[in-house]
Scaffold this motif. Structure first.
Motif, mmCIF file in Angstrom:
data_model
loop_
_atom_site.group_PDB
_atom_site.id
_atom_site.type_symbol
_atom_site.label_atom_id
_atom_site.label_comp_id
_atom_site.label_asym_id
_atom_site.label_seq_id
_atom_site.Cartn_x
_atom_site.Cartn_y
_atom_site.Cartn_z
ATOM 1 N N TYR A 16 0.811 -1.214 0.000
ATOM 2 C CA TYR A 16 0.000 0.000 0.000
ATOM 3 C C TYR A 16 0.846 1.267 0.000
ATOM 4 O O TYR A 16 0.320 2.382 -0.066
ATOM 5 C CB TYR A 16 -0.897 0.040 1.247
ATOM 6 C CG TYR A 16 -0.103 -0.077 2.530
ATOM 7 C CD1 TYR A 16 0.436 1.049 3.147
ATOM 8 C CD2 TYR A 16 0.129 -1.318 3.115
ATOM 9 C CE1 TYR A 16 1.188 0.940 4.303
ATOM 10 C CE2 TYR A 16 0.872 -1.435 4.263
ATOM 11 C CZ TYR A 16 1.396 -0.311 4.853
ATOM 12 O OH TYR A 16 2.147 -0.422 6.000
ATOM 13 N N CYS A 17 2.171 1.138 0.075
ATOM 14 C CA CYS A 17 3.048 2.268 0.381
ATOM 15 C C CYS A 17 3.408 3.081 -0.861
ATOM 16 O O CYS A 17 3.914 2.548 -1.851
ATOM 17 C CB CYS A 17 4.328 1.775 1.057
ATOM 18 S SG CYS A 17 5.499 3.105 1.416
ATOM 19 N N ALA A 18 3.168 4.424 -0.749
ATOM 20 C CA ALA A 18 3.562 5.347 -1.814
ATOM 21 C C ALA A 18 4.570 6.366 -1.296
ATOM 22 O O ALA A 18 4.800 7.390 -1.942
ATOM 23 C CB ALA A 18 2.327 6.053 -2.363
ATOM 24 N N VAL A 135 -1.661 -9.762 2.897
ATOM 25 C CA VAL A 135 -2.262 -8.914 1.869
ATOM 26 C C VAL A 135 -1.522 -7.592 1.756
ATOM 27 O O VAL A 135 -1.309 -7.063 0.659
ATOM 28 C CB VAL A 135 -3.756 -8.675 2.188
ATOM 29 C CG1 VAL A 135 -4.323 -7.550 1.314
ATOM 30 C CG2 VAL A 135 -4.557 -9.949 1.977
ATOM 31 N N LEU A 136 -1.091 -7.050 2.898
ATOM 32 C CA LEU A 136 -0.421 -5.749 2.914
ATOM 33 C C LEU A 136 1.081 -5.847 2.647
ATOM 34 O O LEU A 136 1.784 -4.835 2.665
ATOM 35 C CB LEU A 136 -0.655 -5.076 4.277
ATOM 36 C CG LEU A 136 -2.113 -4.734 4.610
ATOM 37 C CD1 LEU A 136 -2.222 -4.229 6.046
ATOM 38 C CD2 LEU A 136 -2.673 -3.705 3.635
ATOM 39 N N ASP A 163 -0.084 2.449 15.122
ATOM 40 C CA ASP A 163 -0.685 2.716 13.817
ATOM 41 C C ASP A 163 -1.376 1.449 13.327
ATOM 42 O O ASP A 163 -0.741 0.381 13.265
ATOM 43 C CB ASP A 163 0.382 3.121 12.793
ATOM 44 C CG ASP A 163 0.705 4.596 12.856
ATOM 45 O OD1 ASP A 163 0.342 5.242 13.855
ATOM 46 O OD2 ASP A 163 1.329 5.104 11.915
ATOM 47 N N PHE A 164 -2.656 1.580 12.965
ATOM 48 C CA PHE A 164 -3.403 0.463 12.395
ATOM 49 C C PHE A 164 -4.049 0.897 11.086
ATOM 50 O O PHE A 164 -4.233 2.088 10.833
ATOM 51 C CB PHE A 164 -4.492 -0.025 13.370
ATOM 52 C CG PHE A 164 -4.007 -1.050 14.356
ATOM 53 C CD1 PHE A 164 -4.312 -2.394 14.188
ATOM 54 C CD2 PHE A 164 -3.249 -0.682 15.444
ATOM 55 C CE1 PHE A 164 -3.870 -3.344 15.089
ATOM 56 C CE2 PHE A 164 -2.793 -1.618 16.363
ATOM 57 C CZ PHE A 164 -3.100 -2.959 16.179
ATOM 58 N N MET A 165 -4.399 -0.101 10.274
ATOM 59 C CA MET A 165 -5.011 0.156 8.977
ATOM 60 C C MET A 165 -6.292 -0.658 8.871
ATOM 61 O O MET A 165 -6.304 -1.859 9.176
ATOM 62 C CB MET A 165 -4.045 -0.236 7.860
ATOM 63 C CG MET A 165 -4.514 0.114 6.472
ATOM 64 S SD MET A 165 -3.168 -0.073 5.269
ATOM 65 C CE MET A 165 -2.184 1.374 5.670
ATOM 66 N N GLU A 200 -3.126 4.097 -3.495
ATOM 67 C CA GLU A 200 -2.342 5.166 -4.091
ATOM 68 C C GLU A 200 -1.763 4.727 -5.442
ATOM 69 O O GLU A 200 -1.318 3.588 -5.594
ATOM 70 C CB GLU A 200 -1.192 5.559 -3.165
ATOM 71 C CG GLU A 200 -1.645 6.070 -1.796
ATOM 72 C CD GLU A 200 -2.270 7.443 -1.874
ATOM 73 O OE1 GLU A 200 -2.157 8.090 -2.934
ATOM 74 O OE2 GLU A 200 -2.875 7.877 -0.867
ATOM 75 N N PRO A 201 -1.752 5.636 -6.426
ATOM 76 C CA PRO A 201 -1.176 5.302 -7.742
ATOM 77 C C PRO A 201 0.265 4.820 -7.617
ATOM 78 O O PRO A 201 1.054 5.363 -6.845
ATOM 79 C CB PRO A 201 -1.249 6.639 -8.497
ATOM 80 C CG PRO A 201 -2.358 7.394 -7.842
ATOM 81 C CD PRO A 201 -2.312 6.997 -6.394
#
Length: 379
Positions: A16-18, A135-136, A163-165, A200-201
């Protein structure tokens, strides 16, 4: 003014990281030392300019990436260099980000950081669910999360934030209730930042979503997840003070609050953003390019922009409405010749009549129901 330092090193880039991160130099102590030296070259150049000359920063936030990848030696170097420029004891808040797997590798870090003056640790858990971690693309084991929590509660005496998502692909309410919510009920912490996932793109998850490999969870499931969280936070004495942050009394993030209020901030490191007056600039995203520029005695800036009155008004509204304190109408008029409700026009009455925006004592703020619609309203 606040000081932010970006430490880009990661074991791998999460799906998920941009952010500006680098997994090429993980464990490369030589490059890590060069990077820290570059950080303070940029610091010295900036503090030599009139907009920052003589600045005594009130907060220092060390984020990433994964700052805990520096290990004990790199942490000592970072803090020694900072202490030569501003005494660590003069910061009202020092925040350091870390990941559970690094605490397993360096179990001495919590005590070391507290001894150096860190009074807030921000721990990037994201989820305690095995499928969610997969998944992450997290490199953390579920057991590491619990072991690191034991270590932190034993050895770190400052404020502890997790921090949670929420809303990762395939997450169900049962996944949340039987996993993350159990952890949050059982563990001691003073602050929680919890975000719904954004695609995120350029990220792996965004490419997979476009290819149809999964369907994002529905807004109804998102609402159910949030409804499960709120009573647990209330029982633990943590109040929602920002759209995605909960804190115990006296434990709100000072660094973030000052940023939301429009105070100046200096960002050092690759991809870091700074603002002074009406100018905002962003550094080069690649760690190698950032270091090379500074070793060549050149500015590592990728882009800069001048903030027009319109941009300042938009950002004032956007940032203020994220916070429980909202926006003081008189404060807004002090900087801009407009009333925020006049800017919103008919929409203000529409949102107010539905209870999404509240006006109390000359302040405008969002209700909890309004926060759920924050993205739609602000767009």
């Amino acid at each position: 003014a606040g000081l932010y330092m970006h430490i880009p090193f990661c074991r791998q880039r999460c799906g998920y990281c941009a952010f500006a991160v680098s997994d090429r130099h993980t464990g490369d102590e030589v490059f890590m030392r060069r990077y820290i030296e570059a950080l303070f070259r940029e610091y010295d150049v900036r503090l030599g300019k009139k907009e920052w000359a003589g600045t005594l920063f009130s907060t220092w936030y060390i984020g990433g990436g994964t700052p805990s990848q520096l290990g004990p030696g790199g942490v000592d170097q970072l803090f020694a260099e900072m202490n030569r420029r501003q005494a660590l004891s003069t910061f009202s808040e020092i925040t350091f980000e870390c990941n559970p797997e690094d605490l397993m590798l360096y179990p001495e870090l919590p005590a070391q950081l507290y001894r150096l003056g860190v009074n807030r640790l921000s721990v990037g858990v994201q989820t305690t669910h095995l499928r969610g971690l997969q998944v992450l693309d997290r490199r953390c084991e579920v057991g590491d999360v619990y072991k690191s929590a034991d270590l932190l509660e034993r050895d770190f005496k400052g404020s502890l934030s997790y921090d949670f998502m929420l809303g990762w692909p395939g997450q169900t309410v049962e996944d949340f209730v039987s996993g993350d919510l159990v952890f949050l009920k059982e563990r001691h912490f003073d602050h929680l930042s919890i975000y719904f996932i954004n695609y995120e793109p350029g990220t792996t998850l965004e490419r997979d979503r476009r290819k149809g490999h999964f369907q994002p969870i529905s807004e109804d499931v998102e609402a159910d997840l949030w409804d499960q969280l709120l009573p647990v936070m209330s029982d633990k004495g943590l109040e929602a003070y920002e759209i995605s942050s909960f804190a115990a009394e006296g434990q709100r993030s000072i660094h973030n609050r000052n940023t939301w209020r429009g105070h100046p901030y200096l960002g050092l490191g690759c991809g870091a953003v700074s603002r002074a007056g009406r100018v905002r600039w962003t550094n080069l995203a690649r760690a190698e390019s950032y270091v090379a520029k500074l070793e060549d005695r050149r500015y590592p800036v990728a882009e800069a922009e001048y903030l027009t009155i319109k941009m300042q008004m938009q950002e004032k509204l956007m940032l203020s409405l994220r916070h429980i304190e909202g926006l003081a109408r008189d404060d807004f008029r002090e900087f801009h010749p407009f009333d925020p409700c006049e800017i919103l026009g008919e929409k203000w009455f529409f949102w107010r009549d539905r209870g999404w925006l509240l006006e109390e004592g000359g302040r405008v703020r969002m209700s909890p129901e309004g926060w759920r619609r924050y993205d739609a309203i602000l767009s």
